[in-house]
Motif scaffolding. Structure first.
Motif, PDB file in Angstrom:
ATOM      1  N   GLY A  46      44.839 -41.508  25.555  1.00 66.20           N
ATOM      2  CA  GLY A  46      44.868 -40.076  25.293  1.00 66.20           C
ATOM      3  C   GLY A  46      45.094 -39.710  23.844  1.00 66.20           C
ATOM      4  N   GLN A  47      45.168 -40.692  22.957  1.00 64.23           N
ATOM      5  CA  GLN A  47      45.415 -40.408  21.541  1.00 64.23           C
ATOM      6  C   GLN A  47      44.249 -39.622  20.942  1.00 64.23           C
ATOM      7  OE1 GLN A  47      46.923 -43.719  19.087  1.00 64.23           O
ATOM      8  NE2 GLN A  47      45.303 -43.244  17.607  1.00 64.23           N
ATOM      9  N   LEU A  48      44.551 -38.504  20.281  1.00 55.33           N
ATOM     10  CA  LEU A  48      43.527 -37.650  19.694  1.00 55.33           C
ATOM     11  C   LEU A  48      43.367 -37.895  18.210  1.00 55.33           C
ATOM     12  CD1 LEU A  48      41.521 -35.272  19.908  1.00 55.33           C
ATOM     13  CD2 LEU A  48      43.474 -33.728  19.555  1.00 55.33           C
ATOM     14  N   GLU A  49      44.471 -37.874  17.464  1.00 55.18           N
ATOM     15  CA  GLU A  49      44.381 -38.074  16.018  1.00 55.18           C
ATOM     16  C   GLU A  49      45.736 -38.489  15.462  1.00 55.18           C
ATOM     17  OE1 GLU A  49      42.962 -34.335  14.695  1.00 55.18           O
ATOM     18  OE2 GLU A  49      44.840 -33.286  15.042  1.00 55.18           O
ATOM     19  N   LEU A  50      45.695 -39.048  14.257  1.00 52.62           N
ATOM     20  CA  LEU A  50      46.889 -39.513  13.561  1.00 52.62           C
ATOM     21  C   LEU A  50      46.995 -38.802  12.214  1.00 52.62           C
ATOM     22  CD1 LEU A  50      46.336 -43.349  14.087  1.00 52.62           C
ATOM     23  CD2 LEU A  50      47.853 -41.889  15.432  1.00 52.62           C
ATOM     24  N   ILE A  51      48.214 -38.434  11.828  1.00 53.32           N
ATOM     25  CA  ILE A  51      48.447 -37.855  10.508  1.00 53.32           C
ATOM     26  C   ILE A  51      49.551 -38.664   9.840  1.00 53.32           C
ATOM     27  CG2 ILE A  51      48.949 -35.785   9.180  1.00 53.32           C
ATOM     28  CD1 ILE A  51      48.199 -34.110  11.578  1.00 53.32           C
ATOM     29  N   PRO A  52      49.185 -39.668   9.027  1.00 52.01           N
ATOM     30  CA  PRO A  52      50.203 -40.404   8.276  1.00 52.01           C
ATOM     31  C   PRO A  52      50.698 -39.565   7.109  1.00 52.01           C
ATOM     32  CG  PRO A  52      48.022 -41.193   7.686  1.00 52.01           C
ATOM     33  CD  PRO A  52      47.829 -40.176   8.772  1.00 52.01           C
ATOM     34  N   ALA A  53      51.942 -39.775   6.712  1.00 51.11           N
ATOM     35  CA  ALA A  53      52.520 -39.061   5.575  1.00 51.11           C
ATOM     36  C   ALA A  53      53.453 -40.010   4.836  1.00 51.11           C
ATOM     37  CB  ALA A  53      53.250 -37.805   6.049  1.00 51.11           C
ATOM     38  N   ALA A  54      54.328 -39.457   4.007  1.00 52.15           N
ATOM     39  CA  ALA A  54      55.148 -40.304   3.138  1.00 52.15           C
ATOM     40  C   ALA A  54      56.074 -41.220   3.938  1.00 52.15           C
ATOM     41  CB  ALA A  54      55.970 -39.438   2.185  1.00 52.15           C
ATOM     42  N   THR A  55      56.692 -40.715   5.001  1.00 50.42           N
ATOM     43  CA  THR A  55      57.626 -41.526   5.795  1.00 50.42           C
ATOM     44  C   THR A  55      57.392 -41.390   7.295  1.00 50.42           C
ATOM     45  OG1 THR A  55      59.270 -39.745   5.812  1.00 50.42           O
ATOM     46  CG2 THR A  55      59.422 -41.366   4.027  1.00 50.42           C
ATOM     47  N   THR A  56      56.315 -40.716   7.700  1.00 48.85           N
ATOM     48  CA  THR A  56      56.096 -40.451   9.120  1.00 48.85           C
ATOM     49  C   THR A  56      54.635 -40.649   9.511  1.00 48.85           C
ATOM     50  OG1 THR A  56      55.679 -38.099   8.714  1.00 48.85           O
ATOM     51  CG2 THR A  56      57.958 -38.741   9.220  1.00 48.85           C
ATOM     52  N   VAL A  57      54.433 -40.804  10.824  1.00 47.84           N
ATOM     53  CA  VAL A  57      53.091 -40.765  11.413  1.00 47.84           C
ATOM     54  C   VAL A  57      53.154 -39.794  12.586  1.00 47.84           C
ATOM     55  CG1 VAL A  57      51.251 -42.025  12.566  1.00 47.84           C
ATOM     56  CG2 VAL A  57      52.585 -43.154  10.779  1.00 47.84           C
ATOM     57  N   LEU A  58      52.343 -38.743  12.528  1.00 50.21           N
ATOM     58  CA  LEU A  58      52.249 -37.797  13.632  1.00 50.21           C
ATOM     59  C   LEU A  58      51.123 -38.252  14.557  1.00 50.21           C
ATOM     60  CD1 LEU A  58      53.188 -35.021  14.827  1.00 50.21           C
ATOM     61  CD2 LEU A  58      51.271 -34.014  13.584  1.00 50.21           C
ATOM     62  N   VAL A  59      51.431 -38.411  15.840  1.00 51.74           N
ATOM     63  CA  VAL A  59      50.450 -38.850  16.840  1.00 51.74           C
ATOM     64  C   VAL A  59      50.185 -37.680  17.772  1.00 51.74           C
ATOM     65  CG1 VAL A  59      49.848 -40.605  18.545  1.00 51.74           C
ATOM     66  CG2 VAL A  59      51.482 -41.156  16.720  1.00 51.74           C
ATOM     67  N   ARG A  60      48.960 -37.158  17.749  1.00 51.30           N
ATOM     68  CA  ARG A  60      48.575 -36.056  18.634  1.00 51.30           C
ATOM     69  C   ARG A  60      47.780 -36.596  19.810  1.00 51.30           C
ATOM     70  NH1 ARG A  60      45.385 -31.384  16.602  1.00 51.30           N
ATOM     71  NH2 ARG A  60      46.025 -30.586  18.634  1.00 51.30           N
ATOM     72  N   PHE A  61      47.993 -35.982  20.984  1.00 50.83           N
ATOM     73  CA  PHE A  61      47.319 -36.394  22.207  1.00 50.83           C
ATOM     74  C   PHE A  61      46.418 -35.272  22.725  1.00 50.83           C
ATOM     75  CE2 PHE A  61      51.196 -38.813  21.762  1.00 50.83           C
ATOM     76  CZ  PHE A  61      50.770 -40.122  22.003  1.00 50.83           C
ATOM     77  N   ARG A  62      45.448 -35.650  23.539  1.00 44.73           N
ATOM     78  CA  ARG A  62      44.468 -34.680  24.036  1.00 44.73           C
ATOM     79  C   ARG A  62      45.066 -33.706  25.038  1.00 44.73           C
ATOM     80  NH1 ARG A  62      41.488 -39.343  23.357  1.00 44.73           N
ATOM     81  NH2 ARG A  62      39.673 -39.087  22.002  1.00 44.73           N
ATOM     82  N   SER A  63      46.128 -34.100  25.701  1.00 45.46           N
ATOM     83  CA  SER A  63      46.763 -33.234  26.689  1.00 45.46           C
ATOM     84  C   SER A  63      48.272 -33.349  26.556  1.00 45.46           C
ATOM     85  CB  SER A  63      46.310 -33.604  28.106  1.00 45.46           C
ATOM     86  OG  SER A  63      46.624 -34.963  28.382  1.00 45.46           O
ATOM     87  N   ARG A  64      48.967 -32.483  27.262  1.00 44.70           N
ATOM     88  CA  ARG A  64      50.420 -32.476  27.176  1.00 44.70           C
ATOM     89  C   ARG A  64      51.019 -33.748  27.777  1.00 44.70           C
ATOM     90  NH1 ARG A  64      52.148 -26.244  28.686  1.00 44.70           N
ATOM     91  NH2 ARG A  64      51.068 -25.267  26.933  1.00 44.70           N
ATOM     92  N   LEU A  65      52.107 -34.190  27.185  1.00 47.08           N
ATOM     93  CA  LEU A  65      52.825 -35.364  27.684  1.00 47.08           C
ATOM     94  C   LEU A  65      53.830 -34.947  28.738  1.00 47.08           C
ATOM     95  CD1 LEU A  65      53.677 -37.102  24.286  1.00 47.08           C
ATOM     96  CD2 LEU A  65      51.889 -37.776  25.868  1.00 47.08           C
TER      97      LEU A  65
END
Length: 558
Positions: A46-65
């Motif tokens: 269900g992983q939709l997209e990733l947003i890496p940053a300076a100290t984090t990775v945001l993991v977005r999913f296609r539907s609610r968890l």
């Protein structure tokens, strides 16, 4: 190659971001890159997209968890071994730079070295793109693994420039970057490159994406860079369906937006009130995703160049059709506009944004798969202006509807309650602040737009705010990290900014909570002065300590 991250993984923390994303905080940038690489090559279900940053990775999913899925996925992300090496070795970019930047002397003085030494350090090392953000194609570069060249750590300018030219090579903190387009910016400018790092004519517009290796080379050649043009509406009268006589305060083209380009620094954008836009399309028989016009506060006037069918939804406004016998037309119902007749929208009386659909949909050239206008990134067609000619597409196969239920709008003389899910950075604020937030009434500030709705205290409580940071967070800066639409970002003054459709990919202030899409549309329809109350109904707390899951155990299905 497997990243030696057994210890790093156990230092990660995981927070919920709304109900369909998780934010993983890593011990260092090396672990960020390794985790991003691992999730890129082996996505979670269900992983939709990733947003890496300076100290984090945001993991977005296609539907609610679900709660169970959030528990299991958090544990899996904590224990997942990172992978490094493959992406950076696969893509290397060389950029010729003329080192003549306005801040080159200041950078040299700050570092206590000569300008030649600055140039040697910058061009004499390999850089790696860690993440993208700020604007499309803007990649944050860090020294590559194993680079032992002396660092180039400099602060941002105390006063940002209102315009930094495209192609500017810059430094800030431990990062380097190339500005892909003319934009405001506070980085230290050390040079210029004529290599377009953002070009919509390429199959992949972003020259540099997370994991790309970059090498700068010094040159004495003059550097001039031209930006690629955006798509514009058709101006051919022969193909036109309507002509814009007056756009009002703002009229732009919108559709569901562009997805899947986060790695390029491009947010989805799209219509501010999806429910109203889709309703307009359904009324005239279009597919729900057809392009519509999004007008702010009314004042739009257009003339039919041939017989057509329109529908107007969203904010309440007087819809008038002038011709031999001027008359009013109903909202939330389809109506004919005959050749030569003029449609005029009066000022909005409730709500803020009006949607106009034409049968067949407005045919506007797509940019990255969408004809949506992104006002922050300046992607897609420019705002509609007087004299613009627009044409409709082929006759759709569905018939027009007789009516469609009107969308809900914020009450004109009452408080609009907006629920949100706390986190990921609610721990930056005192518990008393969060408790008092439920009873505090804000007003929508005049500066609000499609990028963000700014909330200010009512005039009777000017300057007040219930949002007080903890002692541990006072004076602390948060490294930029991924954000989603609905993120409630709180700057030091304690006045929230709620990110809307044209939000940036990353943000640098703590996000106290996230408004879900079904409630976000009410904020999109809230004119300045609207009374708003934020309230949280659920807790962000859930266990993130390791469970029986191991790095080889599949995470929960959802």
């Amino acid at each position: 190659m497997t990243h030696d991250s057994a210890d790093s993984a156990h230092q990660r923390t995981v927070h919920t971001v709304g109900r369909s994303a998780l934010l993983v905080t890593c011990p260092d940038l090396k672990d960020v890159l390794a985790l991003h690489e691992a999730l890129t090559h082996s996505p979670l279900p269900g992983q939709l997209e990733l947003i890496p940053a300076a100290t984090t990775v945001l993991v977005r999913f296609r539907s609610r968890l679900s709660t169970d899925a959030a528990h299991r996925t958090a544990a899996h992300l904590r224990s997942l071994r990172g992978v490094s090496g493959s992406a950076s070795e696969a893509n290397t970019v060389e950029l010729a730079v003329q080192y003549h930047g306005e801040d080159l002397d200041d950078v040299a003085e700050h570092l206590g070295i000569s300008t030649d030494a600055v140039i040697d350090r910058h061009s004499g090392r390999n850089w790696t793109a860690a993440f993208s953000g700020f604007s499309p194609g803007f990649a944050y570069l860090v020294p590559a693994d194993g680079d032992d060249t002396a660092p180039l750590t400099v602060p941002r300018r105390s006063s940002p420039r209102t315009k930094v030219p495209a192609g500017s090579v810059a430094l800030a903190g431990d990062f380097s970057a190339v500005y892909p387009s003319d934009s405001p910016g506070g980085w230290q400018l050390i040079g210029t490159t004529n290599s377009p790092v953002w070009d919509l004519s390429r199959e992949v517009p972003a020259l540099i994406t997370p994991g790309t290796r970059v090498r700068f080379t010094a040159t004495r050649e003059s550097m001039e860079l031209q930006e690629s043009a955006s798509a514009e509406p058709s101006d051919s009268p022969d193909e036109g369906t309507i002509r814009i006589e007056a756009p009002g305060l703002s009229t732009i083209a919108q559709d569901p937006g562009r997805r899947g380009h986060i790695d390029w620094g491009v947010s989805p954008s799209g219509w501010a009130d999806a429910e109203a836009a889709e309703s307009a399309n359904r009324l005239v028989g279009n597919a729900p995703a057809a392009t519509v016009l999004e007008n702010t506060a009314g004042g739009l006037s257009l003339t039919a160049l041939r017989d057509t069918v329109l529908a107007v939804t969203g904010a309440r406004t007087e819809v008038t059709v002038s011709g031999d016998q001027p008359s009013r037309r109903p909202e939330d119902r389809p109506f004919a506009l005959l050749e030569g007749q003029r449609l005029t929208l009066g000022p909005t009386t409730r709500g803020l944004r009006v949607y106009v659909a034409v049968r067949g949909g407005f045919q506007i050239d797509a940019v990255l798969g969408s004809s949506a206008t992104d006002t922050l990134a300046r992607l897609g067609p420019p705002p509609i202006t007087r004299g613009t000619i627009l044409r409709a597409g082929p006759e759709p196969r569905h018939a027009v509807l007789t009516s469609w239920p009107a969308v809900d709008l914020p009450p004109a003389d009452d408080v609009t309650d907006i629920p949100f899910t706390p986190g990921p950075r609610d721990d930056w604020f005192t518990e008393d602040s969060l408790n008092r937030l439920n009873d505090f009434t804000w007003r929508v500030a005049q500066e609000s737009n499609r990028v963000g709705v700014r909330l200010a205290p009512p005039e009777s409580a000017e300057g007040a705010t219930p949002l007080v940071r903890t002692n541990a967070a006072l004076g602390k800066e948060l490294p930029s990290e991924g954000v989603v639409a609905g993120s409630i970002q709180v700057p030091p003054n304690g006045h929230p900014v709620i990110f809307m459709a044209d939000h940036p990919v990353t943000g640098g202030y703590p996000v106290i909570g996230v408004v879900e899409p079904e409630h976000l549309r009410l904020l999109a329809q809230a004119p300045p002065g609207t009374a708003v109350r934020l309230h949280h109904k659920t807790s962000n707390a859930y266990p993130v300590s390791p469970t029986n899951l191991t790095e080889n155990t599949p995470c929960a299905k959802f």
